[in-house]
Motif scaffolding. Sequence first.
Motif, PDB file in Angstrom:
ATOM      1  N   MET A  74      46.251   5.120   2.475  1.00 26.28           N
ATOM      2  CA  MET A  74      45.366   5.767   3.814  1.00 26.28           C
ATOM      3  C   MET A  74      44.927   6.959   4.047  1.00 26.28           C
ATOM      4  O   MET A  74      45.646   7.989   4.038  1.00 26.28           O
ATOM      5  N   ALA A  75      43.620   7.281   4.193  1.00 24.99           N
ATOM      6  CA  ALA A  75      42.807   8.536   4.503  1.00 24.99           C
ATOM      7  C   ALA A  75      43.030   8.960   5.708  1.00 24.99           C
ATOM      8  O   ALA A  75      42.311   8.503   6.442  1.00 24.99           O
ATOM      9  N   THR A 118      39.651  -1.218   4.600  1.00 19.85           N
ATOM     10  CA  THR A 118      39.786  -0.664   3.340  1.00 19.85           C
ATOM     11  C   THR A 118      41.388  -0.052   3.182  1.00 19.85           C
ATOM     12  O   THR A 118      41.937  -0.226   1.947  1.00 19.85           O
ATOM     13  N   ALA A 119      41.970  -0.097   4.118  1.00 20.76           N
ATOM     14  CA  ALA A 119      43.497   0.592   4.240  1.00 20.76           C
ATOM     15  C   ALA A 119      44.418  -0.556   3.967  1.00 20.76           C
ATOM     16  O   ALA A 119      45.519  -0.527   3.852  1.00 20.76           O
ATOM     17  N   PRO A 143      53.972  -5.963   2.860  1.00 17.13           N
ATOM     18  CA  PRO A 143      53.974  -5.861   4.515  1.00 17.13           C
ATOM     19  C   PRO A 143      53.121  -4.530   4.853  1.00 17.13           C
ATOM     20  O   PRO A 143      52.633  -4.469   5.639  1.00 17.13           O
ATOM     21  N   GLN A 144      53.200  -3.808   3.899  1.00 14.78           N
ATOM     22  CA  GLN A 144      52.769  -2.375   4.330  1.00 14.78           C
ATOM     23  C   GLN A 144      51.142  -2.257   4.052  1.00 14.78           C
ATOM     24  O   GLN A 144      50.506  -1.492   4.295  1.00 14.78           O
ATOM     25  N   LEU A 145      50.686  -3.442   3.320  1.00 11.88           N
ATOM     26  CA  LEU A 145      49.077  -3.477   3.310  1.00 11.88           C
ATOM     27  C   LEU A 145      48.600  -4.808   3.990  1.00 11.88           C
ATOM     28  O   LEU A 145      47.595  -5.050   3.733  1.00 11.88           O
ATOM     29  N   ARG A 171      46.412   8.172  13.971  1.00 12.90           N
ATOM     30  CA  ARG A 171      46.086   7.860  12.587  1.00 12.90           C
ATOM     31  C   ARG A 171      44.550   7.419  12.805  1.00 12.90           C
ATOM     32  O   ARG A 171      43.903   7.131  13.499  1.00 12.90           O
ATOM     33  N   GLY A 172      43.890   8.011  11.690  1.00 12.21           N
ATOM     34  CA  GLY A 172      42.418   7.707  11.428  1.00 12.21           C
ATOM     35  C   GLY A 172      42.138   7.524   9.987  1.00 12.21           C
ATOM     36  O   GLY A 172      42.880   7.732   9.141  1.00 12.21           O
TER      37      GLY A 172
END
Length: 365
Positions: A1-2, A26-27, A230-232, A18-19
């Motif tokens: 994630m950017a 897309t994250a 889970p993290q996605l 977070r941003g």
Amino acid sequence: MAATDETVGAEVLGPLARGTTGPLRTAYSGLVCDLDGVVYRGAGAVPGAPDVLRRLGSEGMRIVYATNNASRLPSEVADHLESLGLRVTAAEVVTSAQAGAAELATCLPPGSRVLALGGPGVAAALTEVGLDVVAPSSPGVNEQTDAVLQGLGRELTVADFEAAARHLTNGAVWVATNADDTLPLEWGLAPGNGAYVRLLADTVDREPRVVGKPHAPLYRAAVDRLGTPPQLTLAVGDRLDTDIAGAVAAGLDSVWVLTGVHRPSELLRRFDGCVPTWVIASLSELEQPYAAVLRADGVFTCAGGRARVSTSGLEVDPGPARPIEVVRAGLAALLDRVMARQPSGVDVERAAEQLDGLLEGSPGA
């Protein structure tokens, strides 16, 4: 994630910091979506929500709809969503009844007898996992049962609760689909499943295992259905006490969308350390870059909107920011005071109420 670039002299705040430089969607590859207040209100759609969800699905995001409502069949929920213009199958709906049945299937052998105390969705979920359904009105209801699965049923009778109390007193495993105190109806609030759970709990002097929001099992069942890491996986909901708290309990990132019952001030009014990962005004913001909150010298900024807490309360300068970005900055400033546990002489709950008005008449898109 950017993450968004930090500005000179600014530091990233923990909550709401977070941003993304690209669209937020897309994250993530999977979405666990709440229903009431997110997709629909009553029978009608939340404006724009079905369109967003249709686009996300067409772009490859996997979506399931998770609901604490245990009385409706997944097919009935899917039909409702279809009527709003979404293409949804029963397999893309996860109910708290299904989470409860799955919970029982892990501790009972196949074919175990389970009293289905609730609507059609409860019995159907038990059948799906290979458990033997005992209806409260069946001739064999007085024979020994191994468990009770309790969900809301609009047709339940006093005799049905007496049957459940008998089996619970005799040691049957007890799982409740959810503990929602109230059920929103067109005329107001009716007793929810939680009210009837408490009735039995007081009677038999024991507590059930609850699987629906804000507990983790429903979200875990939804992630299993999605098949995404889970993290996605992102959980979206409008209620802090159920949707967001449940996502946090399951270890998922969460997005709090302000199209339902909870307004921005609710985060401070009921603050328990649980903070959503993202805050958006409408689902359309999943398709947009997300501006993080930055802090410098006690001032919190988001996309040019500024907020700080002074002795007189919350001071806000919208600048070029959209209302939702000003809300993020204001929430971050107030959360900073609360989480630092430093006396400030400021009533943060009252100060947060001015953020509610910023979103009136603004879709946030």
